[in-house]
Scaffold this motif. Structure first.
Motif, PDB file in Angstrom:
ATOM      1  N   VAL A 100       0.909  -1.234   0.113  1.00 23.56           N
ATOM      2  CA  VAL A 100      -0.121  -0.060  -0.054  1.00 23.56           C
ATOM      3  C   VAL A 100       1.050   1.255   0.028  1.00 23.56           C
ATOM      4  O   VAL A 100       1.983   1.131   0.429  1.00 23.56           O
ATOM      5  N   GLU A 101       0.440   2.329  -0.771  1.00 21.57           N
ATOM      6  CA  GLU A 101       1.200   3.600  -0.847  1.00 21.57           C
ATOM      7  C   GLU A 101       0.200   4.750  -1.083  1.00 21.57           C
ATOM      8  O   GLU A 101      -0.710   4.562  -1.604  1.00 21.57           O
ATOM      9  N   ASN A 102       0.804   5.724  -0.710  1.00 20.94           N
ATOM     10  CA  ASN A 102      -0.140   6.953  -0.734  1.00 20.94           C
ATOM     11  C   ASN A 102      -0.436   6.994  -2.438  1.00 20.94           C
ATOM     12  O   ASN A 102       0.550   7.084  -3.353  1.00 20.94           O
ATOM     13  N   GLU A 103      -1.644   7.703  -2.664  1.00 10.15           N
ATOM     14  CA  GLU A 103      -2.107   7.667  -3.901  1.00 10.15           C
ATOM     15  C   GLU A 103      -1.053   8.618  -4.715  1.00 10.15           C
ATOM     16  O   GLU A 103      -0.991   8.447  -6.023  1.00 10.15           O
ATOM     17  N   VAL A 104      -0.963   9.838  -4.175  1.00  5.39           N
ATOM     18  CA  VAL A 104      -0.257  10.815  -4.909  1.00  5.39           C
ATOM     19  C   VAL A 104       1.412  10.322  -5.187  1.00  5.39           C
ATOM     20  O   VAL A 104       1.574  10.625  -6.449  1.00  5.39           O
TER      21      VAL A 104
ATOM     22  N   VAL B  96      -5.633  18.491  -2.007  1.00 11.44           N
ATOM     23  CA  VAL B  96      -4.675  18.906  -2.820  1.00 11.44           C
ATOM     24  C   VAL B  96      -3.388  18.108  -2.116  1.00 11.44           C
ATOM     25  O   VAL B  96      -3.481  17.806  -0.570  1.00 11.44           O
ATOM     26  N   GLY B  97      -2.342  17.725  -2.721  1.00 10.57           N
ATOM     27  CA  GLY B  97      -1.278  17.283  -2.066  1.00 10.57           C
ATOM     28  C   GLY B  97       0.015  17.135  -2.994  1.00 10.57           C
ATOM     29  O   GLY B  97       0.057  17.735  -4.088  1.00 10.57           O
ATOM     30  N   ALA B  98       1.106  16.393  -2.633  1.00 10.61           N
ATOM     31  CA  ALA B  98       2.288  16.652  -3.503  1.00 10.61           C
ATOM     32  C   ALA B  98       3.279  15.353  -3.422  1.00 10.61           C
ATOM     33  O   ALA B  98       2.852  14.678  -2.219  1.00 10.61           O
ATOM     34  N   ALA B  99       3.805  14.934  -4.342  1.00 12.69           N
ATOM     35  CA  ALA B  99       4.761  13.992  -3.988  1.00 12.69           C
ATOM     36  C   ALA B  99       6.235  14.493  -4.557  1.00 12.69           C
ATOM     37  O   ALA B  99       6.178  15.194  -5.480  1.00 12.69           O
ATOM     38  N   VAL B 100       7.341  14.188  -3.706  1.00 13.83           N
ATOM     39  CA  VAL B 100       8.528  14.795  -3.994  1.00 13.83           C
ATOM     40  C   VAL B 100       9.407  13.540  -4.367  1.00 13.83           C
ATOM     41  O   VAL B 100       9.738  12.586  -3.900  1.00 13.83           O
TER      42      VAL B 100
ATOM     43  N   ARG C 164       9.519  10.184   1.004  1.00 21.44           N
ATOM     44  CA  ARG C 164       8.349  10.240   1.990  1.00 21.44           C
ATOM     45  C   ARG C 164       8.364  11.166   3.276  1.00 21.44           C
ATOM     46  O   ARG C 164       7.421  11.431   3.689  1.00 21.44           O
ATOM     47  N   GLY C 165       9.891  11.386   3.672  1.00 19.32           N
ATOM     48  CA  GLY C 165       9.641  12.179   5.002  1.00 19.32           C
ATOM     49  C   GLY C 165       9.911  11.374   6.057  1.00 19.32           C
ATOM     50  O   GLY C 165       9.555  10.206   6.061  1.00 19.32           O
ATOM     51  N   ALA C 166      10.270  11.836   7.248  1.00 18.84           N
ATOM     52  CA  ALA C 166      10.377  11.272   8.700  1.00 18.84           C
ATOM     53  C   ALA C 166       9.250  10.418   8.949  1.00 18.84           C
ATOM     54  O   ALA C 166       8.940   9.522   9.557  1.00 18.84           O
TER      55      ALA C 166
END
Length: 377
Positions: free
Chosen positions: A185-189, A217-221, A229-231
């Protein structure tokens, strides 16, 4: 220290399999040219891979040489079957494919809040089972799931998030238990960005940010070619980004005062109403032009400028329902406004995959997982 013969065989086999995956069916001669290996080594690895059931003869090619036709080798596509799920707040779409990612069957089903957690999970799992049966897949090897919300970086599980249906969190363990498959499973964005990186608007880009513009709204880096993904798993939660123009500040429990209040679908509808327009947000963005689209681009550029100033990604991809609907016209407007807000250069492009981005990303995740296991020694 040189690799042992067994290690060298493993490396050569995986290299050949990746080439067959990326380039399609190849002759032994083509494998020799692409790998730089000797003819006997290529002959050995082809025999080994055929014996393991991973490679088979799929045709012949005689255009490049005189004499007998050369055999074309390809990955055995039905060695494993995969599934991808795009889970939204009120629906689920499933796709079943072979090991190479070729689609075999697809279906979608609305699941409203009134269904309840247990029945909603049952309907989603049953939909996948029916679709797998339609595809002729007796067993699914790997299942990729894209869902809204945060993924716990320690456990890989979907976190309990305010405002999201409870059945989302129950679905993943239900899929793994009932279908005896590996479930990722992963975040959709994040999945949408993975798909754009490998198949869409960000191909060949090591650094970029995908802006997801839809109901939320969201973002992927992506930095240095890797998803960040960040801490806490929350990198890209730009809905909470404090920005001018909202008249409030976001909080730990809500993003109403953040960038979401400028660029979310409800905010877009209100902005359109102020310009005398009335329709659904996606239709408005797709069909409108002039002052309304300029005003929307101004809002998006405010969030983009904050991200560009911190990360300097060089590329912003506008995805989600609204980003895709706006297309090149909206992207050009955002690019022009962004250039006036920051000295850091940034290209702005619309998504190439649109509504399919999450599903394509989920399928890529499932395929990568299956191939990593099947291609291992």
């Amino acid at each position: 220290m040189p690799a042992s013969p067994s290690t060298a065989r493993v490396i050569n086999d995986r290299l050949a399999l990746r080439l067959l995956q990326d380039e399609g069916p190849l002759t032994a001669g083509q494998l020799k040219e692409l790998t730089g290996l000797s003819r006997p080594t290529v002959a050995d690895l082809v025999e080994r891979l055929q014996g393991s059931g991973l490679v088979e003869v799929v045709g012949e090619s005689g255009a490049e040489r005189r004499g007998p036709n050369a055999k074309l080798y390809g990955i055995v596509a039905d060695r494993a079957h995969l599934a991808a799920l795009d889970v939204r707040t009120d629906s689920v779409t499933v796709l079943v494919a072979d090991l190479l990612g070729a689609p075999l069957a697809e279906a979608a089903l609305p699941i409203g809040a009134e269904a309840g957690t247990g029945p909603a999970v049952e309907r989603a799992v049953a939909l996948l089972e029916r679709t797998a049966k339609e595809a002729g897949a007796e067993r699914l090897h790997s299942i990729g799931v894209g869902a809204p919300g945060l993924i716990d970086p320690a456990t890989g599980e979907l976190r309990d998030s305010t405002g999201l249906p409870a059945w989302h969190r129950e679905l993943v363990p239900a899929l793994g238990g009932r279908l005896s498959a590996a479930v990722l499973v992963e975040n959709e964005v994040n999945l949408a960005a993975m798909a754009e990186h490998r198949l869409g608007a960000a191909r060949g880009q090591s650094d970029f940010v995908l802006f997801w513009l839809g109901q939320g709204v969201g973002a992927a880096v992506f930095l240095d070619g890797k998803l960040r993904r960040g801490a806490s798993g929350g990198a890209g939660e730009i809905g909470f980004l404090p920005v001018p123009g909202t008249g409030a500040l976001p909080s730990a429990t809500g993003c109403d005062g953040g960038f979401h209040a400028l660029a979310g679908a409800d905010a877009v509808v209100r902005l359109a109403a102020a310009h005398g327009l009335a329709a659904g947000a996606e239709t408005l963005v797709r069909e409108a032009s002039g002052p309304f689209l300029d005003a929307l681009a101004e809002r998006i550029a405010i969030g983009a400028a904050a991200v560009v100033s911190v990360l300097d990604p060089g590329l912003i991809v506008l995805g989600g329902e609204l980003g895709h609907a706006g297309g090149a016209s909206l992207a050009a407007r955002v690019r022009a406004r962004l250039a006036a807000l920051t000295p850091l250069g940034a290209e702005v492009r619309p998504s190439e995959l649109g509504d399919r981005a999450v599903l394509r990303g989920a399928l890529l995740a499932a395929r990568d997982a299956a191939q990593d296991e099947l291609f291992a020694p």
